[in-house]
Design an enzyme around this catalytic site. Structure first.
Site, short mmCIF file in Angstrom:
data_model
loop_
_atom_site.label_atom_id
_atom_site.label_comp_id
_atom_site.label_asym_id
_atom_site.label_seq_id
_atom_site.Cartn_x
_atom_site.Cartn_y
_atom_site.Cartn_z
CG ASP A 148 0.46 43.76 23.81
OD1 ASP A 148 1.54 44.27 23.51
OD2 ASP A 148 0.07 42.66 23.35
CG ASP A 173 -4.60 46.89 29.02
OD1 ASP A 173 -4.29 47.85 28.31
OD2 ASP A 173 -4.52 45.70 28.63
CG ASP A 196 -4.16 41.76 28.02
OD1 ASP A 196 -4.09 41.05 27.00
OD2 ASP A 196 -4.08 43.00 28.00
#
Length: 550
Positions: free
Chosen positions: A310, A491, A308
């Protein structure tokens, strides 16, 4: 997960207690769980689709014929409601009788050797069995990898395991799926007939399974996905009843008596210190403490890394437009890409990701996987959900108008999605933001709302997400092989789709957020403390692969 080989069987068994499993923390006040009993269909083997298809075919045929003979209208068998409420988890003939009774239809029981065309309970049940076998003749029997891994972990820890099923085909299905040898005992529909005991929701079947393991019910756990099976476990006095909610039956499973409801066994883990626990962001083992385990997982495997952006490759920032990847992270990612396939999977557009990451030799899955691009030499690509673009355009326009007076919000348009950020919105105004999103979406059946960190997501209402995108890439790149270990690092809540897709077959690492309370359930295997820890993991992975080439 993270099972220490040096622990004794007794120590492991003593750690696995009912309260630990329910709350994810040690306790000394409840008896140890010595055995775990697993339902077959929908828990170990993924044959629910075959059963549902066979039930629908037989009931729709019968109801149509009955309607034609009587000149009356009829209502088709509903896989969502009728299957779950009347037949799922029950012995075949009981399921027939239960469903027909719900429609006010009474048929003679008949005999078990009735032909499939006989208008009896047994006749219809036998027709269903024929359709079920026909379906399986043309489709491979699949297992849930996370369930198989959990059974193996339990056995390694000295915890007994059993499988039970109302199906008389259970042994054939388990052998075909090559998992029969994973269990110390089995109880199926043939055993029920021989013993003359009723099926679920009566507890006789699960009590018989515990008896064959020489374990009392209060020291055993039952794992079920059917309401009838959960009721059987609760009525049988078992120490723990775990319900698997694969759809929208979470409340029904709780009401039936489940102590713990999970979306899949990927949300449970086992180790000698903490027992069988619900995995959350706060209780996962940290990567830095388990490097030897990771080296073992990587042995003989070619990794494929998906990350991922961000919150993973960059920290979460107040202004999403200022989330820039550091040069050190870019260099680490570039070095890893020399040794294995690397892809960045993000909610941002693929073109935006290519510009921000600025690395040519990797793949980009943007808009939560709705668009996929690769290096210039790669001719393949994906644009999923293009037919929804007019709706997304109109929804964006309405959202900007509806939210114009709320201070701090941001509407970020992506090609196949819209992100409504509220990180900078006053807490008192957040409900107004969500209400505006809900009101706009009410007019667009082709779109749905999702959640992220301080963001509402609007995207096409189809079965596609980051997990599907990752699997699509693995297939296109011919990496869906036993010798490849897919790795996903993320996250956000949206990354859980990818974690679940890898459960039992790959490696998932979640980046902790110091602003998150940490009680969010997760399907990840290990935790990373922050983006700096992500960089250390990338360097660790690069070092392992680099050492192989020397």
């Amino acid at each position: 997960m993270g099972d220490d080989k040096g622990a004794t069987d007794a120590t492991a068994k003593d750690a696995v207690t009912a309260r630990q499993m329910a709350a994810g923390r040690p306790t000394q006040t409840t008896p140890p769980i010595e055995a775990v009993l697993f339902d077959m269909d929908g828990v170990i083997t993924n044959t629910a689709e075959a059963h549902a298809a066979a039930w629908k075919r037989v009931f729709d045929e019968y109801l149509q014929a009955r309607s034609n003979a009587r000149g009356a209208t009829f209502r088709l068998f509903d896989i969502e409601e009728d299957y779950r409420q009347y037949v799922d988890g029950k012995p075949r003939y009981d399921g027939v009788e239960s469903f027909l009774s719900s429609r006010g239809i009474k048929l003679p029981r008949g005999r078990e050797d009735d032909g499939p065309d006989a208008e009896t309970i047994c006749g219809l049940g036998n027709r269903k069995n024929r359709y079920f076998r026909e379906w399986l003749d043309h489709h491979p029997i699949k297992t849930f990898p996370a369930a198989v891994k959990l059974v193996k972990d339990l056995r390694d820890a000295g915890v007994k395991t059993a499988v039970f099923s109302a199906s008389r085909n259970a042994e054939w299905v388990l052998r075909s799926a090559r998992v029969l040898d994973l269990f110390d005992a089995k109880v199926d529909g043939n055993d029920l007939a021989k013993l003359g005991v009723p099926g679920k929701p009566d507890p006789a079947m699960v009590r018989e399974a515990a008896s064959r393991l020489s374990v009392s019910p209060e020291r055993a756990a039952v794992v079920e996905d059917a309401i009838a099976g959960v009721k059987a476990g609760a009525r049988g006095g078992f120490g723990l009843v775990i319900g698997i909610n694969r759809g929208h039956s979470g409340d029904a499973l709780k009401n039936a008596g489940a102590n713990l409801v999970v979306r899949g066994l990927f949300e449970l883990s086992l180790n000698p210190d903490t027992g069988l626990t619900t995995k959350t962001l706060s209780n996962l083992p940290l990567f830095r403490d388990r490097e030897d385990e990771l080296r073992h997982r990587l042995a003989g495997k070619a990794p494929a890394a998906f990350l991922d952006y961000d919150g993973t490759l960059t920290p979460i920032v107040e202004d999403y437009t200022r989330a820039f990847m550091s040069d050190h992270m870019r260099s680490a990612l570039a070095e890893l890409a020399k040794h294995c396939t690397v892809a960045v999977v993000s909610g941002r557009d693929a073109a935006v990701m290519r510009r921000l990451v600025n690395l040519e030799g990797i793949y980009y899955a943007g808009s939560h996987g709705f668009e996929i691009r690769g290096p210039k030499a790669w001719s393949d690509s994906l644009d999923k959900g293009a037919q929804f673009l007019p709706e997304i355009d109109e929804a964006e326009s309405r959202l900007r108008h509806r939210l114009s007076k709320i201070v701090g919000h941001a509407v970020e348009r992506k090609r196949f999605a819209i992100a409504v950020h509220y990180r900078r919105v006053a807490d008192a105004d957040v409900p107004q933001v969500e209400a505006a999103v809900d009101e706009v979406l009410a007019d667009f059946r082709g779109l749905r709302k999702g959640h992220g960190k301080k963001v509402f997501r609007i995207q096409p209402n189809i079965d596609w997400d980051k997990g599907h995108a990752m699997l699509w890439l693995l297939d296109r790149l011919k990496l869906d092989r036993p010798d490849v270990l897919p790795i996903y690092v993320g996250d956000d809540i949206t990354d859980e789709d990818a974690f679940r897709a890898l459960a039992g077959r790959g490696l998932a690492l979640v980046v902790q957020d110091r602003n998150d309370p940490g009680e969010r359930p997760t399907a990840a295997d290990y935790a990373l403390a922050d983006p700096d820890d992500v960089k250390r993991f990338i360097q660790f992975l690069t070092a392992v692969l680099s050492a192989r080439s020397k």
